[in-house]
Design an enzyme around this catalytic site. Structure first.
Site, PDB file in Angstrom:
ATOM      1  N   SER A  56      11.219  -7.892   0.691  1.00  0.00           N
ATOM      2  CA  SER A  56      11.654  -6.514   0.544  1.00  0.00           C
ATOM      3  C   SER A  56      12.965  -6.531  -0.207  1.00  0.00           C
ATOM      4  O   SER A  56      13.567  -7.574  -0.416  1.00  0.00           O
ATOM      5  CB  SER A  56      11.846  -5.863   1.917  1.00  0.00           C
ATOM      6  OG  SER A  56      12.214  -4.506   1.781  1.00  0.00           O
ATOM      7  N   ARG A 301       4.922  -8.306  -3.646  1.00  0.00           N
ATOM      8  CA  ARG A 301       4.061  -7.744  -2.603  1.00  0.00           C
ATOM      9  C   ARG A 301       3.767  -6.291  -2.939  1.00  0.00           C
ATOM     10  O   ARG A 301       4.512  -5.643  -3.682  1.00  0.00           O
ATOM     11  CB  ARG A 301       4.705  -7.828  -1.224  1.00  0.00           C
ATOM     12  CG  ARG A 301       6.001  -7.074  -1.093  1.00  0.00           C
ATOM     13  CD  ARG A 301       6.310  -6.698   0.342  1.00  0.00           C
ATOM     14  NE  ARG A 301       5.380  -5.718   0.858  1.00  0.00           N
ATOM     15  CZ  ARG A 301       5.521  -5.127   2.052  1.00  0.00           C
ATOM     16  NH1 ARG A 301       6.539  -5.432   2.824  1.00  0.00           N
ATOM     17  NH2 ARG A 301       4.655  -4.217   2.456  1.00  0.00           N
ATOM     18  N   THR A 337      11.655  -0.157   6.466  1.00  0.00           N
ATOM     19  CA  THR A 337      11.929  -0.970   7.641  1.00  0.00           C
ATOM     20  C   THR A 337      12.304  -0.114   8.844  1.00  0.00           C
ATOM     21  O   THR A 337      11.834  -0.350   9.961  1.00  0.00           O
ATOM     22  CB  THR A 337      13.054  -1.979   7.347  1.00  0.00           C
ATOM     23  OG1 THR A 337      12.670  -2.805   6.242  1.00  0.00           O
ATOM     24  CG2 THR A 337      13.321  -2.864   8.552  1.00  0.00           C
ATOM     25  N   CYS A 490      -1.945  -9.181 -11.683  1.00  0.00           N
ATOM     26  CA  CYS A 490      -1.585 -10.238 -10.735  1.00  0.00           C
ATOM     27  C   CYS A 490      -0.246 -10.852 -11.152  1.00  0.00           C
ATOM     28  O   CYS A 490      -0.098 -11.296 -12.294  1.00  0.00           O
ATOM     29  CB  CYS A 490      -2.650 -11.328 -10.691  1.00  0.00           C
ATOM     30  SG  CYS A 490      -2.157 -12.747  -9.682  1.00  0.00           S
ATOM     31  N   CYS A 514      -1.776 -17.842  -5.181  1.00  0.00           N
ATOM     32  CA  CYS A 514      -1.720 -16.492  -4.610  1.00  0.00           C
ATOM     33  C   CYS A 514      -0.470 -16.273  -3.763  1.00  0.00           C
ATOM     34  O   CYS A 514      -0.159 -17.061  -2.861  1.00  0.00           O
ATOM     35  CB  CYS A 514      -2.965 -16.242  -3.768  1.00  0.00           C
ATOM     36  SG  CYS A 514      -3.027 -14.601  -3.024  1.00  0.00           S
ATOM     37  N   CYS A 517       0.103 -10.801  -2.294  1.00  0.00           N
ATOM     38  CA  CYS A 517       0.636  -9.459  -2.546  1.00  0.00           C
ATOM     39  C   CYS A 517      -0.417  -8.379  -2.363  1.00  0.00           C
ATOM     40  O   CYS A 517      -0.095  -7.206  -2.201  1.00  0.00           O
ATOM     41  CB  CYS A 517       1.257  -9.374  -3.939  1.00  0.00           C
ATOM     42  SG  CYS A 517       0.074  -9.270  -5.296  1.00  0.00           S
ATOM     43  N   CYS A 520      -4.646  -7.276  -6.199  1.00  0.00           N
ATOM     44  CA  CYS A 520      -6.010  -7.354  -6.718  1.00  0.00           C
ATOM     45  C   CYS A 520      -6.980  -6.574  -5.843  1.00  0.00           C
ATOM     46  O   CYS A 520      -7.888  -5.908  -6.338  1.00  0.00           O
ATOM     47  CB  CYS A 520      -6.456  -8.811  -6.859  1.00  0.00           C
ATOM     48  SG  CYS A 520      -6.335  -9.776  -5.331  1.00  0.00           S
TER      49      CYS A 520
END
Length: 545
Positions: A56, A301, A337, A490, A514, A517, A520
């Protein structure tokens, strides 16, 4: 029904060690201690450690932490850098215009943090209270009772090879049974997707809409470092019809966090969020922050942007949803958050009260009802029209945002609607191609060198967790109609077209890259890609993100 798995019984099982999952665990144990009752709480986390998959910005409001753990300062919480100066810039290709900072972006009293460090600290507090935390175990399956209610979860089998057969390292998963299961998987949780379908949790609500956030952490010279400085931008390099913007935060210890968010409802299949981020860093008003510095970490992400009108039903027999799994994020504020933790506090109270009832009840219906009485519900409702207003482009969105905020004060007598992100792409023949500059290796970088900095690792001989429901569609539709957009959206180089020069193009999936995130799974135009959990402990290892 499988008979080869052992099982363990708990009062509550929590899936995911992010802010919401850990808050729920702490609150449950606090309530038990206050009441003189003993409840056993288990938390499973697919990352190799608590915080490994946490990414984050992040600027956080400590309001919920003040309630959850009032002595957090004395307890050593890693909230160190107080927010000081807020800047909001509108970028053109070479210039920057300073705009008034929207009221939602004022950060007085907030802290710039590494959310991964905050989660590791919360994990320590939870364990001190007696929560059993098991990192490295991916919850891969929802278990159900005969009456259809949620019974718990099962962790994934270990040691299944690429061919689907058991290897010498095979270990069956473990079943975790609970009276209540709290799903705190974060954005686009793989188990939550199944729950949405089984219990029709999305009936009558708008589609969830998403953004992809890409982040780097830099160490910069002392003379470039301004602890507490917060900069947000809109405009260049994105075209005006594409939603997105940036953040740049100066933390402690000469660290600067920089990131870029692109709404996944963008239309041009040639657009690459990763490359747009790299271009952004070259802007004269931005690159000066990194001169003489070095990049030390990278990650990406997805985040939920649908807000109020995209919230699903939050409870079902045997369990409930909290945090970003449900979509609690304030888009204009660029913060989630505080909402994730608040939802978890209310959910934990409802679950604890439910466990103390003698009559059999298996759905914590008090949770959404009590949540509607909190500041969270009001805050989310008041900003509900800001994100969908950007359907009119950058200028229309900014103008409407000002009107909604200052004139209507979030109480406009209408609610705008959302659309699904995956159905927004234009065919490649109708879109303008984008030529991105080559990385210089100093300020801008290629994706593979970036993935290296994320410390991503997956067991090499395991089943591919990126599943094509129909392999033929990858070429007959995605390649032929859209130019294989998965190779561009991606942020980790997972998807690659090979053999094109020889006239035999095919899609190659480099699943070991990978970053988890989930982009896709969200953006694929035919919804042909399914992101399933890999073996526990795999994926990125964000030590400071």
């Amino acid at each position: 029904m499988r008979t080869d798995r052992e099982s363990m019984e708990y009062d509550v099982v929590i899936v995911g060690a992010g802010p919401s999952g850990l808050t729920a665990a702490i609150r449950l144990k606090q309530r038990a201690a206050e009441s003189g009752r003993d409840i056993n709480v288990c938390l499973v986390e697919k990352g190799s450690e608590v915080g490994a998959h946490i990414l984050s910005g992040a600027v956080i409001e400590p309001r919920v932490l003040n309630e959850l753990l009032p002595e957090w300062r004395e307890m050593g919480a890693p909230l160190i850098t107080e927010a000081k100066d807020d800047e909001f810039l509108l970028l053109s290709e070479t210039g920057a215009r300073k705009l008034p900072t929207p009221p939602q972006m004022h950060n007085e009293g907030n802290y710039i943090v590494s959310l991964g460090k905050v989660c590791r600290w919360l994990g320590e507090q939870a364990e001190t209270l007696g929560v059993e935390i098991y990192p490295g175990f991916a919850a891969a399956e929802v278990l159900y009772n005969e009456d259809g209610s949620v019974k718990g979860v099962a962790t994934g089998d270990m040691g299944i090879g690429k061919d689907g057969e058991q290897t010498g390292n095979y270990q069956p998963g473990m079943e975790l049974h609970a009276k209540q299961t709290i799903f705190a998987e974060g954005c686009r949780g793989s188990l939550s997707k199944d729950l949405f379908k089984k219990f029709n949790l999305r009936d009558g609500v708008d589609p969830q809409t998403y953004g992809i956030g890409i982040k780097e952490l830099w160490e910069v010279p002392s003379d470039k470092h301004k602890p507490g400085l917060i900069i947000h931008t809109a405009g260049w390099p994105l075209p005006s019809d594409t939603y997105g913007g940036s953040f740049l935060y100066h933390l402690e210890d000469n660290m600067v966090a920089v990131g870029f968010v692109v709404g996944l409802d963008y239309k041009n299949p040639w657009l690459s969020p990763y490359e747009e981020f790299q271009r952004y860093k070259t802007h004269p008003s931005i690159r000066k922050h990194f001169e003489g510095g070095r990049r030390i970490s990278y990650g990406a992400r997805a985040l939920s942007e649908g807000g109020f009108q995209s919230l699903p039903k939050l409870t079902f027999p045997g369990g409930l949803l909290v945090g970003d799994t449900a979509g609690f994020l304030n888009v204009p504020k660029i913060k989630g958050t505080h909402m994730a933790m608040q939802s978890a506090m209310v959910a934990a109270d409802a679950v604890f009260n439910l466990l103390g009832v003698d009559a059999p009840q298996n759905e914590a219906t008090a949770y959404p009802e009590n949540l509607k009485k909190t500041w969270l519900w009001d805050e989310l409702f008041s900003v509900r029209n800001i994100r969908p207003a950007f359907k009119w482009g950058l200028w229309g969105g900014l103008a409407y945002g000002a009107i909604d905020t200052y004139l209507f004060r979030g109480k406009a007598p209408w609610t705008m609607r959302h659309h699904a992100d995956h159905d927004q792409l234009q065919p490649k023949s109708q879109a303008k191609q984008i030529n991105y500059p080559k990385p210089d290796g100093v300020l801008t970088f290629d994706r593979l060198s970036s993935v290296f900095l994320s410390s991503t690792n997956h067991e090499e001989n395991q089943r591919c967790h990126l599943q094509l429901q129909n392999p033929d569609v990858a070429m007959s539709v995605n390649f032929a109609r859209y130019g294989s957009p998965e190779t561009r959206y991606c942020p980790a180089g997972v998807y690659e077209i090979v053999g094109e020069e020889a006239g035999t193009p095919k899609l190659q999936i480099n699943a070991q890259n990978c970053l988890h995130c989930k982009t896709c799974d969200i953006k694929d135009p035919t919804q042909n890609i399914n992101w399933a959990v890999p073996e526990g402990g795999g994926g990125p290892n964000y030590s400071t993100m």
